[in-house]
Scaffold this motif. Structure first.
Motif, PDB file in Angstrom:
ATOM      1  N   SER A 185       0.880  -1.333   0.018  1.00 30.64           N
ATOM      2  CA  SER A 185      -0.030  -0.166  -0.023  1.00 30.64           C
ATOM      3  C   SER A 185       0.925   1.170   0.140  1.00 30.64           C
ATOM      4  O   SER A 185       2.119   1.414   0.392  1.00 30.64           O
ATOM      5  N   GLU A 186       0.477   2.602  -0.588  1.00 27.54           N
ATOM      6  CA  GLU A 186       1.228   3.630  -0.479  1.00 27.54           C
ATOM      7  C   GLU A 186       1.442   3.983   0.907  1.00 27.54           C
ATOM      8  O   GLU A 186       2.377   4.934   1.021  1.00 27.54           O
ATOM      9  N   GLU A 187       1.055   3.430   1.833  1.00 29.20           N
ATOM     10  CA  GLU A 187       1.075   3.930   3.330  1.00 29.20           C
ATOM     11  C   GLU A 187       2.233   3.015   4.069  1.00 29.20           C
ATOM     12  O   GLU A 187       2.433   2.870   5.011  1.00 29.20           O
ATOM     13  N   SER A 208       3.339   0.494  -5.455  1.00 30.38           N
ATOM     14  CA  SER A 208       2.366   1.032  -4.606  1.00 30.38           C
ATOM     15  C   SER A 208       0.884   0.909  -4.999  1.00 30.38           C
ATOM     16  O   SER A 208       0.748   1.382  -6.244  1.00 30.38           O
ATOM     17  N   LYS A 210      -3.019   2.376  -4.315  1.00 26.79           N
ATOM     18  CA  LYS A 210      -3.737   3.316  -4.035  1.00 26.79           C
ATOM     19  C   LYS A 210      -4.513   2.905  -2.507  1.00 26.79           C
ATOM     20  O   LYS A 210      -5.023   1.898  -2.309  1.00 26.79           O
TER      21      LYS A 210
END
Ligand SMILES: Cc1ncc(COP(=O)(O)O)c(C=O)c1O
Length: 484
Positions: A185-187, A208, A210
């Motif tokens: 994930s982008e986090e 990554s 969204k």
């Protein structure tokens, strides 16, 4: 003198420890106690240059007396960050577990390595039992696990297992990594990208996906990306979900992600280094619904469970994959009894020499019980609810991200032109005053303050004091900066 120390003293005396050494150890004990009692600010903040100037780092040819070593310890304790104080709300850990602290002493006292049963007989029994307990929480009844040097290594080990499952021959012939792709994930935590470099996939092949407004990986975006990458000829071998992201504390929807991975025959690793402890609370375990559907997980007991660093587990559903990844052929004939499945834990680890990190978790668990862990997590979540509502009700404070765990991302909000400069300065002054330590992050271009509850010393009143100081500093800085 404390009874524990008396026992250790007897053990040492028995091994002909000198009186000097004995007095030294007594004095260290006194220093440790005064460190715990000390009400000084949590950090006596100095920059590197001034700290270097006042610290004697000379390593000379000859020995130094114990008196000097005591002064060195005193100096260290004066300038270290006192992570046991209530104002410490910075990274994802804090506080002191008395039992785990005592266990650290026993671990060093009995200095051994965990690779073979022969060298760590009782340690092996304990490590296997604690891994089995954690496997029970995760829902891998036939799984296996090991203690690693941290969640970062746990994530790498997850990727190694995924790659081996994807291409079992690669462990013999090597891998052509250029086409291999892992999705995150982008986090996600930076260790995942680093692992892409370490295992030779390349950072660009860690892609990554969204996330939604909470910072959770979107399963629809994941499915879409897999389709897209495969059409491009890429070989997607692993998805890494996060339970408890570093900045926002978000939990990816494991059930939905597992469904996609199962359908597409892709390994699902879960980075639960930070959020894994949700499993300990019946109230909050739902955050990790679907964890039993994943293939592997890492979970740091040195974060929310408060066990001293390092104490980090890696758990896998299929025991044989971990054994294959850690296979060292016959070259360690001098160490292991056999290549077969044994009680030598070195068959399940990438390390050779390995500390006994299980003991401190085991003893802390004995002392707390499942119930005690559950209470700890629930208390932290209640404190997070408390401070979240204080922030959201305050005219000058702004929550910057919706909250799921004990991370609270906020900023001081005003009519100042440069809000980022204000919040940056605010965090700096907080730290220089030495009463509170919180971290920062960037969210959508905003400099935010990240407060984390993962320290048993934090109370509603320390949180009140924190908010008061943030507002006071915010108002002070506001007067110094240009307005819109
Ligand atoms: C989500 C997440 N994963 C992994 C890690 C790395 O864990 P460790 O510091 O134990 O290597 C962290 C550290 O903060 C983290 O927040």
């Amino acid at each position: 003198m404390n009874e524990n120390l008396r026992i250790i003293r007897l053990i040492w005396l028995d091994s002909h420890i000198s009186m000097d050494e004995m007095q030294f150890l007594d004095s260290v004990y006194e220093l440790a106690v005064s460190y715990l009692d000390d009400e000084r600010p949590l950090v006596d903040y100095q920059n590197f240059e001034s700290l270097e100037k006042i610290t004697d780092t000379n390593l000379q040819h000859g020995p130094m007396p114990y008196e000097q070593i005591l002064l060195d310890i005193q100096h260290y304790l004066k300038y270290c960050v006192k992570t046991n104080q209530s104002g410490f709300m910075n990274p994802l850990w804090g506080g002191i577990s008395t039992v785990a602290l005592a266990s650290e002493l026993i671990t060093s006292l009995t200095n051994t390595s965990m690779y073979t049963f022969e060298l760590a007989p009782i340690g092996t029994v304990i490590e296997k039992s604690i891994i089995s307990k954690m496997l029970g929480y995760v829902g891998y009844p036939d799984g296996a696990g090991t203690f690693t040097t941290g969640g970062s290594n746990g994530n790498m080990l997850g990727m190694l297992c995924a790659r081996l499952k994807h291409n079992p021959m690669g462990m013999h012939t090597g891998y052509d990594n250029r086409n291999l792709v892992a999705l995150v994930s982008e986090e996600s935590h930076y260790s995942v990208v680093m692992a892409g470099n370490v295992i030779g996939i390349g950072k660009e092949n860690i892609i990554s996906i969204k996330s939604d407004s909470f910072g959770r990986m979107r399963a629809d975006a994941l499915a879409e990306e897999i389709k897209h990458l495969r059409a491009e000829g890429k070989d997607v071998f692993c998805v890494i979900a996060t339970s408890g992201t570093t900045v926002k504390g978000s939990f990816d929807p494991l059930k939905e992600l597992a469904e996609v991975c199962f359908r597409e025959n892709i390994w699902l690793h879960v980075d639960a280094a930070w959020g894994g402890s949700a499993l300990l609370s019946s109230k909050h375990t739902h955050l990790m619904d679907g964890i039993d559907l994943a293939d592997s997980v890492c979970w740091d007991a040195h974060k929310m469970m408060g066990i001293p660093l390092i104490c980090s587990s890696f758990l896998v559903k299929d025991e044989s994959i971990l054994a294959k990844v850690c296979n060292h052929t016959k070259s360690a004939h001098y160490l292991f009894q056999s290549e077969e499945k044994t009680n030598d834990l070195g068959h399940y680890s990438l390390q050779c020499g390995r500390r006994n990190d299980a003991l401190k978790l085991f003893l802390a668990w004995r002392q707390k019980g499942d119930e005690g862990w559950s209470r700890l997590i629930d208390t932290y979540m209640k404190l997070a609810d408390y401070v979240e509502s204080k922030i959201s009700l305050h005219a000058r404070l702004e929550l910057v991200s919706p909250r799921e765990w004990t991370n609270i991302c906020f900023r001081y909000s005003s009519e100042i032109i440069d809000q980022n400069a204000l919040n940056k300065e605010l965090r700096k002054r907080l730290m220089q005053n030495g009463n509170f330590m919180v971290s920062k992050a960037m969210i959508d271009g905003m400099y935010i303050i990240r407060l984390v509850i993962s320290n048993p010393e934090i109370t509603t009143s320390s949180l009140d004091n924190f908010i008061e100081e943030v507002v006071r500093l915010g108002e002070e800085i506001e007067k110094e900066l240009p307005h819109k």
